[in-house]
Write an enzyme that holds these catalytic residues in place. Sequence first.
Site, PDB file in Angstrom:
ATOM      1  N   TYR A   1     -13.625   8.117   0.298  1.00 17.91           N
ATOM      2  CA  TYR A   1     -14.788   7.838   1.102  1.00 17.91           C
ATOM      3  C   TYR A   1     -14.560   8.060   2.471  1.00 17.91           C
ATOM      4  O   TYR A   1     -13.172   8.088   2.956  1.00 17.91           O
ATOM      5  CB  TYR A   1     -15.146   6.238   0.862  1.00 17.91           C
ATOM      6  CG  TYR A   1     -14.444   5.317   1.667  1.00 17.91           C
ATOM      7  CD1 TYR A   1     -13.184   4.676   1.180  1.00 17.91           C
ATOM      8  CD2 TYR A   1     -14.576   4.786   2.832  1.00 17.91           C
ATOM      9  CE1 TYR A   1     -12.443   3.819   2.021  1.00 17.91           C
ATOM     10  CE2 TYR A   1     -13.871   3.899   3.668  1.00 17.91           C
ATOM     11  CZ  TYR A   1     -12.689   3.319   3.200  1.00 17.91           C
ATOM     12  OH  TYR A   1     -12.135   2.473   3.930  1.00 17.91           O
TER      13      TYR A   1
ATOM     14  N   ARG B   1       0.720  -1.205  -0.007  1.00 20.26           N
ATOM     15  CA  ARG B   1       0.130  -0.063  -0.050  1.00 20.26           C
ATOM     16  C   ARG B   1       0.768   1.272   0.042  1.00 20.26           C
ATOM     17  O   ARG B   1       0.415   2.353  -0.270  1.00 20.26           O
ATOM     18  CB  ARG B   1      -1.028  -0.171   1.273  1.00 20.26           C
ATOM     19  CG  ARG B   1      -2.192  -0.911   0.977  1.00 20.26           C
ATOM     20  CD  ARG B   1      -3.205  -0.805   2.133  1.00 20.26           C
ATOM     21  NE  ARG B   1      -2.864  -1.362   3.282  1.00 20.26           N
ATOM     22  CZ  ARG B   1      -2.817  -2.675   3.555  1.00 20.26           C
ATOM     23  NH1 ARG B   1      -3.419  -3.553   2.506  1.00 20.26           N
ATOM     24  NH2 ARG B   1      -2.347  -3.247   4.444  1.00 20.26           N
TER      25      ARG B   1
ATOM     26  N   TYR C   1       0.170   4.080  -2.594  1.00 26.33           N
ATOM     27  CA  TYR C   1      -0.162   5.633  -1.945  1.00 26.33           C
ATOM     28  C   TYR C   1       0.618   6.722  -2.793  1.00 26.33           C
ATOM     29  O   TYR C   1       0.378   7.701  -3.016  1.00 26.33           O
ATOM     30  CB  TYR C   1      -0.089   5.723  -0.607  1.00 26.33           C
ATOM     31  CG  TYR C   1      -1.090   4.845   0.190  1.00 26.33           C
ATOM     32  CD1 TYR C   1      -2.292   4.847  -0.300  1.00 26.33           C
ATOM     33  CD2 TYR C   1      -0.761   4.560   1.407  1.00 26.33           C
ATOM     34  CE1 TYR C   1      -3.349   3.831   0.453  1.00 26.33           C
ATOM     35  CE2 TYR C   1      -1.745   3.804   2.234  1.00 26.33           C
ATOM     36  CZ  TYR C   1      -2.995   3.291   1.762  1.00 26.33           C
ATOM     37  OH  TYR C   1      -3.891   2.812   2.250  1.00 26.33           O
TER      38      TYR C   1
HETATM   39  N1  SAM Z   1     -10.870   7.105   5.754  1.00 26.66           N
HETATM   40  C1  SAM Z   1     -11.942   6.113   6.098  1.00 26.66           C
HETATM   41  C2  SAM Z   1     -12.675   6.626   7.255  1.00 26.66           C
HETATM   42  O1  SAM Z   1     -12.971   8.027   7.284  1.00 26.66           O
HETATM   43  O2  SAM Z   1     -13.576   5.882   7.816  1.00 26.66           O
HETATM   44  C3  SAM Z   1     -10.914   5.129   6.657  1.00 26.66           C
HETATM   45  C4  SAM Z   1     -10.100   4.272   5.845  1.00 26.66           C
HETATM   46  S1  SAM Z   1      -9.016   3.228   6.388  1.00 26.66           S
HETATM   47  C5  SAM Z   1      -7.708   2.981   5.253  1.00 26.66           C
HETATM   48  C6  SAM Z   1     -10.005   1.694   6.359  1.00 26.66           C
HETATM   49  C7  SAM Z   1     -10.282   1.239   7.611  1.00 26.66           C
HETATM   50  O3  SAM Z   1     -11.530   1.994   7.901  1.00 26.66           O
HETATM   51  C8  SAM Z   1     -10.997  -0.378   7.633  1.00 26.66           C
HETATM   52  O4  SAM Z   1     -10.190  -1.302   7.697  1.00 26.66           O
HETATM   53  C9  SAM Z   1     -11.984  -0.284   8.660  1.00 26.66           C
HETATM   54  O5  SAM Z   1     -11.287  -0.611   9.851  1.00 26.66           O
HETATM   55  C10 SAM Z   1     -12.464   1.269   8.577  1.00 26.66           C
HETATM   56  N2  SAM Z   1     -13.549   0.954   7.717  1.00 26.66           N
HETATM   57  C11 SAM Z   1     -13.702   1.323   6.476  1.00 26.66           C
HETATM   58  N3  SAM Z   1     -15.096   1.286   6.066  1.00 26.66           N
HETATM   59  C12 SAM Z   1     -15.642   0.912   7.379  1.00 26.66           C
HETATM   60  C13 SAM Z   1     -17.074   0.453   7.277  1.00 26.66           C
HETATM   61  N4  SAM Z   1     -17.987   0.648   6.366  1.00 26.66           N
HETATM   62  N5  SAM Z   1     -17.628   0.211   8.498  1.00 26.66           N
HETATM   63  C14 SAM Z   1     -16.703   0.155   9.740  1.00 26.66           C
HETATM   64  N6  SAM Z   1     -15.264   0.424   9.525  1.00 26.66           N
HETATM   65  C15 SAM Z   1     -15.074   0.884   8.311  1.00 26.66           C
END
Ligand code: SAM
Length: 260
Positions: A90, A64, A68
């Site tokens: 997102y 990653r 990035y």
């Molecule tokens: N920027 C994103 C945010 O604001 O939530 C987070 C990005 S991070 C790279 C990815 C992590 O975010 C996942 O491994 C999980 O821990 C969390 N995540 C992403 N989508 C999610 C969801 N639908 N529900 C719960 N946690 C989520």
Amino acid sequence: SGSLVCVGLGMLLGAHLGPRSRNQIEEADVVFVAASDALVELWVQQIRPDARSLQPFYADGKSRRRTYAEMVEAMLVEVRAGRRVCAAFYGHPGVFARAPHAAVARARAEGFVASMEPGISAEDCLYADLGIDPGEFGCQHFEATQFLLHRRRVDPSAHLVLWQVAQVGDRSLGRFETGAPYRRLLVERLAKDYPLEHEVIIYEAATLPIDAPRVERRRLDSLPNATLHMHSTLVVPPSQPLEADTDVLAKLVELDEPSR
Ligand code: SAM
């Protein structure tokens, strides 16, 4: 001259995008989009049919870190060419997300105007769906692999939230999921601070309006067999009551009632 703004799309398709971010997407010369869900990208392409997906930079087995760096470079190429660039991510673009922070920092270092617009993150949805107020007992957040690899101090009287739990222990930063042996190490680490039967929560915020959030409560020691996805977050509620610091309490009493 060129500029960059990283905006957040929020978690729920079509429902979390704030007016400032929407305006940036509509007005930019070049729009990039990185959403967790292909449908979310299609929705952004309804606003901007020319939006370019950053998703193809991801690949299983590819670090990653490289992904990035390539994303940042793709954005910067357009900024250097004098364009007004908007990159839509997102959730919140600055929460557990390297590329947007790196892109903003790089653009500024090269003398361009760059900024970030917040969005509704998985963390925000978690508080709403699980009824947790981080102010009640406090709340620690860690990236799961970083947590496992370092000697962190856990406060079992606060909430603990572990992000990217499906990839826990992946030092290559290239895998979409590790597996039971890796999760056992995580359970072993958590068992230093929590009883094995402590109830933990696997949380997945809804990303489509027809979905419900996933809120799966299970024993800590059953985590190795749980179904975990890239978008799962692990919540460990407090296992201990708050412990009063009686020394400080005595000093406060002294301040409040100096004559006693
Ligand atoms: N920027 C994103 C945010 O604001 O939530 C987070 C990005 S991070 C790279 C990815 C992590 O975010 C996942 O491994 C999980 O821990 C969390 N995540 C992403 N989508 C999610 C969801 N639908 N529900 C719960 N946690 C989520």
